[in-house]
Design an enzyme around this catalytic site. Structure first.
Site, PDB file in Angstrom:
ATOM      1  N   SER A  15       0.741  -1.433  -0.073  1.00 47.46           N
ATOM      2  CA  SER A  15      -0.241  -0.048   0.088  1.00 47.46           C
ATOM      3  C   SER A  15       0.920   1.290  -0.124  1.00 47.46           C
ATOM      4  CB  SER A  15      -0.860   0.078   1.231  1.00 47.46           C
ATOM      5  OG  SER A  15      -0.122   0.187   2.342  1.00 47.46           O
ATOM      6  N   LYS A  75       1.361  -1.113  15.783  1.00 51.22           N
ATOM      7  CA  LYS A  75       0.196  -1.469  16.349  1.00 51.22           C
ATOM      8  C   LYS A  75      -0.496  -2.864  15.704  1.00 51.22           C
ATOM      9  CE  LYS A  75      -2.747   1.504  13.507  1.00 51.22           C
ATOM     10  NZ  LYS A  75      -3.570   0.629  13.024  1.00 51.22           N
ATOM     11  N   ASP A  76      -0.036  -3.236  14.678  1.00 49.01           N
ATOM     12  CA  ASP A  76      -0.472  -4.233  13.751  1.00 49.01           C
ATOM     13  C   ASP A  76       0.074  -5.441  14.326  1.00 49.01           C
ATOM     14  OD1 ASP A  76      -2.154  -2.822  12.214  1.00 49.01           O
ATOM     15  OD2 ASP A  76      -0.938  -2.794  10.516  1.00 49.01           O
ATOM     16  N   SER A 122     -12.561  -0.896  13.740  1.00 46.27           N
ATOM     17  CA  SER A 122     -11.919  -0.938  14.982  1.00 46.27           C
ATOM     18  C   SER A 122     -13.084  -1.163  16.132  1.00 46.27           C
ATOM     19  CB  SER A 122     -11.048   0.400  14.989  1.00 46.27           C
ATOM     20  OG  SER A 122     -10.671   0.361  16.692  1.00 46.27           O
ATOM     21  N   ARG A 175     -12.276  -0.938  19.227  1.00 48.75           N
ATOM     22  CA  ARG A 175     -11.883   0.090  20.297  1.00 48.75           C
ATOM     23  C   ARG A 175     -12.375   1.416  20.123  1.00 48.75           C
ATOM     24  NH1 ARG A 175      -8.125   3.864  19.325  1.00 48.75           N
ATOM     25  NH2 ARG A 175      -7.818   2.865  17.279  1.00 48.75           N
ATOM     26  N   ARG A 176     -12.272   1.723  18.658  1.00 49.35           N
ATOM     27  CA  ARG A 176     -12.875   2.945  18.148  1.00 49.35           C
ATOM     28  C   ARG A 176     -14.373   3.036  18.514  1.00 49.35           C
ATOM     29  NH1 ARG A 176      -9.140   3.495  12.802  1.00 49.35           N
ATOM     30  NH2 ARG A 176      -7.578   4.766  13.730  1.00 49.35           N
ATOM     31  N   LYS A 177     -15.089   2.072  18.198  1.00 47.55           N
ATOM     32  CA  LYS A 177     -16.480   1.919  18.072  1.00 47.55           C
ATOM     33  C   LYS A 177     -16.959   2.296  19.711  1.00 47.55           C
ATOM     34  CE  LYS A 177     -17.332  -1.256  14.257  1.00 47.55           C
ATOM     35  NZ  LYS A 177     -17.535  -2.670  13.904  1.00 47.55           N
ATOM     36  N   ARG A 229     -13.050  -1.205   5.355  1.00 43.81           N
ATOM     37  CA  ARG A 229     -11.892  -1.877   5.008  1.00 43.81           C
ATOM     38  C   ARG A 229     -11.040  -1.171   3.760  1.00 43.81           C
ATOM     39  NH1 ARG A 229     -10.780  -7.089   6.004  1.00 43.81           N
ATOM     40  NH2 ARG A 229      -8.663  -6.384   5.428  1.00 43.81           N
ATOM     41  N   THR A 281      -8.586   3.889  -0.891  1.00 45.20           N
ATOM     42  CA  THR A 281     -10.038   3.185  -0.842  1.00 45.20           C
ATOM     43  C   THR A 281     -10.895   3.754   0.229  1.00 45.20           C
ATOM     44  OG1 THR A 281      -8.806   1.350  -1.975  1.00 45.20           O
ATOM     45  CG2 THR A 281     -10.902   1.035  -0.793  1.00 45.20           C
ATOM     46  N   ARG A 282     -10.533   4.028   1.417  1.00 39.51           N
ATOM     47  CA  ARG A 282     -11.365   4.278   2.440  1.00 39.51           C
ATOM     48  C   ARG A 282     -11.998   5.643   2.233  1.00 39.51           C
ATOM     49  NH1 ARG A 282      -9.160   1.838   8.002  1.00 39.51           N
ATOM     50  NH2 ARG A 282      -8.446  -0.171   7.092  1.00 39.51           N
ATOM     51  N   CYS A 297      -5.346  -6.791  17.892  1.00 37.62           N
ATOM     52  CA  CYS A 297      -5.636  -5.570  17.465  1.00 37.62           C
ATOM     53  C   CYS A 297      -7.197  -5.347  17.305  1.00 37.62           C
ATOM     54  CB  CYS A 297      -4.943  -5.300  16.197  1.00 37.62           C
ATOM     55  SG  CYS A 297      -5.188  -6.273  14.715  1.00 37.62           S
TER      56      CYS A 297
END
Length: 529
Positions: free
Chosen positions: A12, A80-81, A130, A132-134, A150, A155-156, A245
C-alpha cells in the site's frame, strides 16, 4: 555494515512510505537497502471484518515468514499491527519516532453539526472496523451508527466520497505520512487522551531475525529508545489482557516535561459496552502495565455512591458510567448563579482578537447577552467541558487546554504564548481567581469583565456518599460551612482551584487529569477501596 539489506513491506502507499522512511534512515547511517513488496492475508481478504480474520497477525504473518526463511533482512510494520509476542526467532530491533497518535474524524461537509460533540450530525453513519474506536465513540455519542470499513487509505477516502458513510475514522499518523488532500471534508482531530489510541499507534517497528546480531547493532543507531520505553507499557497492557488488534482496548503512555510517565487506558467488553477508563502517573515505566492491569480486574471493589456538586443528566458521560457500575448518584449544585450585567458593548468585542472562557457558566452567561462576534475573533476554552458547552452555540474553540492537564496555570502559560501582543476579552465570574489574566504577557491587552456572580446555598444537607466530588471553590465553601467529611469518604476535585480550597482545610483529595466528566470517571475508577 557492508551488505545491501532487503526490506520487506506491504504494497500500500502508506506501507511503502513507511518502508522508504526506514530506507532513508538507513541511508543516513551509510547502509544501502532495497524494498521487496509482500502481500499479506489482510491485503488479500477485503470482504471480512478484521475481527473475523483468523489469528492476530493478518497484516504481518507473510512478512515474518519471509524473514524466517531469509528472503528479506528486515520487515517494516505499523507497530500497532504486531502481535505482542514475536514468533520464535524474530525480534523488534528498532522503533521509529512517534507520529501524532490522535484520531481523525473525516466528515462529509453536509453531515457536519458543530453543535454536537465530534461535529457529527445526529445518527451519523461512521465507517471503522476498530472495536476500540466503536466502543469509545459510542461512549461519547451513543446515537452514532457504525459500518465496517476496509481497504487502504485511498480506498477508504473514496468510499467516503462515494457517500457510503457520513464520516470515517482514521489514524492521524497515516494521513500525515502520505499527505492526502482532504480539503473537501470537515476534519475533527480527537486527542489521544479523549479517544485512547491502539497500543503503539503512530510508531513503526523494524523486525529482524534474532540471530542477526550485526544488523541489530546497526539498527540501534536509528532506534528511538524513549518511544520504545513508553510503547512497551502500552503493549504490555495489551499482552496482559491477551488482546489482539481487534480488541476494544486502547492504551497511551507518554513522558511528561517533569520526567514522569502518564498513561491512559480504555477497555470495554465488546464494541457496544461502555468502556472503563483509567489515568495513571508514575515516576518510571517499571510496573506501570501491571498496576493498570490490576485496576481492571473483575470483582474489584468500587464505591457504591457518589455525591457531585452539580446537576447531572443521566444520559451524560458520567451519568452513564455511574449507571454501568450501579453507583448511586446524589447530584445537586450548592450555589446559585446570577448575571451582573444585562448588556454588552459591541465596541468592546470588536477590539478583541481572542475571547477566553474558563467555565461553562461564563459561556452560557456570555451568549445570553446576544454578543456580536467578528469572524476574525478566535475563541479559547479551559478544557473539554467548556468546549462542549461552546458547541451548543454553534462555535468551535480555536484553543483548548484539554491536552495540557488540570492545572490552570499550565494552560494559562500555553495560552499566553499563543496570544502574545494581541487583545484578549475575558468574561468571568465576580471574584474569580484570574489565573489566565495573571499569566498573560505585558504586551497582551486584557479586557476583563465580570458578567455573573455566585451565591452560596443556605442549609446544605450532608451527603453520606462514599465519594464527594466538588466542582468549584464556591461549592466547597457552601458544603463545608456546616458539614464535615466522614471517615472513609474520599474527595475528588474537578480542577486545581477547587483542590486548593480542599487543601486549605487539610483534607486529602484526588485530581483527575482533565476537568470534565471523562476525567471524573477515570478518577473514580482509579480510587482504592
Amino acid at each position: 555494515m557492508n551488505r545491501k539489506l532487503i526490506i520487506g513491506t506491504r504494497g500500500s502507499q502508506l506501507a511503502l512510505w513507511q518502508a522508504n522512511h526506514v530506507k532513508a534512515r538507513l541511508s543516513e547511517i551509510g547502509v544501502e537497502s532495497e524494498l521487496k513488496i509482500i502481500k499479506t492475508q489482510g491485503d488479500i481478504i477485503q470482504h471480512l471484518r478484521l475481527d473475523k480474520l483468523e489469528g492476530k497477525g493478518f497484516f504481518t504473518k507473510e512478512l515474518e515468514e519471509e524473514l524466517l526463511s531469509s528472503q528479506i533482512d528486515l520487515a517494516v510494520h505499523s507497530h500497532k499491527d504486531l502481535p505482542t509476542v514475536n514468533p520464535p526467532g524474530l525480534i523488534i530491533a528498532s522503533v521509529s519516532e512517534r507520529e501524532d497518535p490522535a484520531e481523525l474524524i473525516i466528515i462529509h461537509k453536509d453531515c457536519v453539526d458543530l453543535k454536537k460533540r465530534l461535529s457529527l450530525k445526529h445518527n451519523a453513519t461512521v465507517g471503522t472496523s476498530s472495536n476500540r474506536r466503536k466502543a469509545q465513540f459510542l461512549s461519547l455519542r451513543p446515537d452514532l451508527e457504525f459500518t465496517d470499513l476496509r481497504g487502504n487509505l485511498q480506498t477508504r477516502i473514496q468510499k467516503l466520497r462515494d457517500e457510503q458513510y457520513d464520516a470515517i475514522v482514521l489514524a492521524k499518523a497515516g494521513v500525515m505520512r502520505i499527505d492526502m488532500d482532504l480539503s473537501d471534508f470537515h476534519i475533527e482531530e480527537i486527542a489521544p487522551i479523549e479517544v485512547v489510541p491502539a497500543p503503539a499507534q503512530g510508531v513503526l517497528a523494524i523486525q529482524i531475525r534474532e540471530s542477526d546480531q550485526e544488523l541489530f547493532e546497526t539498527l540501534q543507531q536509528i532506534n528511538d529508545s524513549e518511544v520504545a520505553r513508553t510503547i512497551a507499557v502500552e503493549r504490555k497492557v495489551l499482552n496482559l489482557f491477551d488482546g489482539g488488534c481487534h480488541a476494544p482496548l486502547g492504551c497511551f503512555c507518554r513522558k511528561t516535561e517533569s520526567g514522569k510517565y502518564e498513561a491512559w487506558t480504555s477497555i470495554a467488553e465488546d464494541n457496544e459496552d461502555f468502556p472503563d477508563r483509567l489515568y495513571y502517573q508514575s515516576a518510571s515505566t517499571e510496573g506501570m502495565a501491571e498496576h493498570i492491569f490490576s485496576k481492571f480486574q473483575k470483582g474489584r471493589k468500587m464505591p457504591s455512591s457518589v455525591f457531585i456538586t452539580r446537576d447531572l443528566d443521566e444520559n451524560s458521560y458520567l451519568g452513564r458510567y455511574l449507571a454501568k457500575h450501579k453507583i448511586q448518584i446524589d447530584a445537586r449544585s450548592l450555589i446559585k448563579i446570577y448575571p451582573t450585567i444585562n448588556k454588552l458593548d459591541s465596541f468592546i468585542l470588536k477590539r478583541a482578537d481572542w475571547i477566553f472562557f474558563n467555565s461553562k457558566n461564563a459561556i452560557d452567561h456570555f451568549f445570553k447577552l446576544d454578543p456580536v462576534i467578528l469572524k476574525r475573533t478566535k475563541l479559547a476554552v479551559l478544557g473539554r467541558g467548556s468546549e462542549d458547552a461552546l458547541r451548543k452555540y454553534d462555535r468551535v474553540a480555536d484553543f483548548s487546554g484539554d491536552n495540557l492537564g488540570i492545572k490552570t496555570e499550565d494552560i494559562a502559560k500555553e495560552f499566553a504564548k499563543r496570544v502574545d501582543g494581541q487583545t484578549v476579552f475575558i468574561p468571568r465570574a465576580k471574584d474569580s481567581l484570574m489565573s489566565i489574566q495573571q499569566a498573560l504577557t505585558p504586551d497582551t491587552k486584557i479586557i476583563d469583565m465580570p458578567i455573573y456572580e455566585t451565591v452560596l446555598e443556605e442549609n446544605v444537607d450532608k451527603s453520606n456518599a462514599d465519594v464527594l466530588i466538588f466542582t468549584s471553590p464556591s461549592n466547597v465553601e457552601a458544603y463545608f460551612r456546616e458539614n464535615l467529611v466522614d471517615p472513609g469518604q474520599q474527595i475528588i476535585c474537578i480542577g486545581y482551584s477547587t483542590a486548593k480550597s480542599i487543601e486549605a482545610m487539610g483534607l486529602s483529595y484526588t485530581l483527575p487529569f482533565t476537568p470534565d466528566e471523562i476525567g471524573l470517571s477515570e478518577a473514580i475508577f482509579g480510587l482504592n477501596y
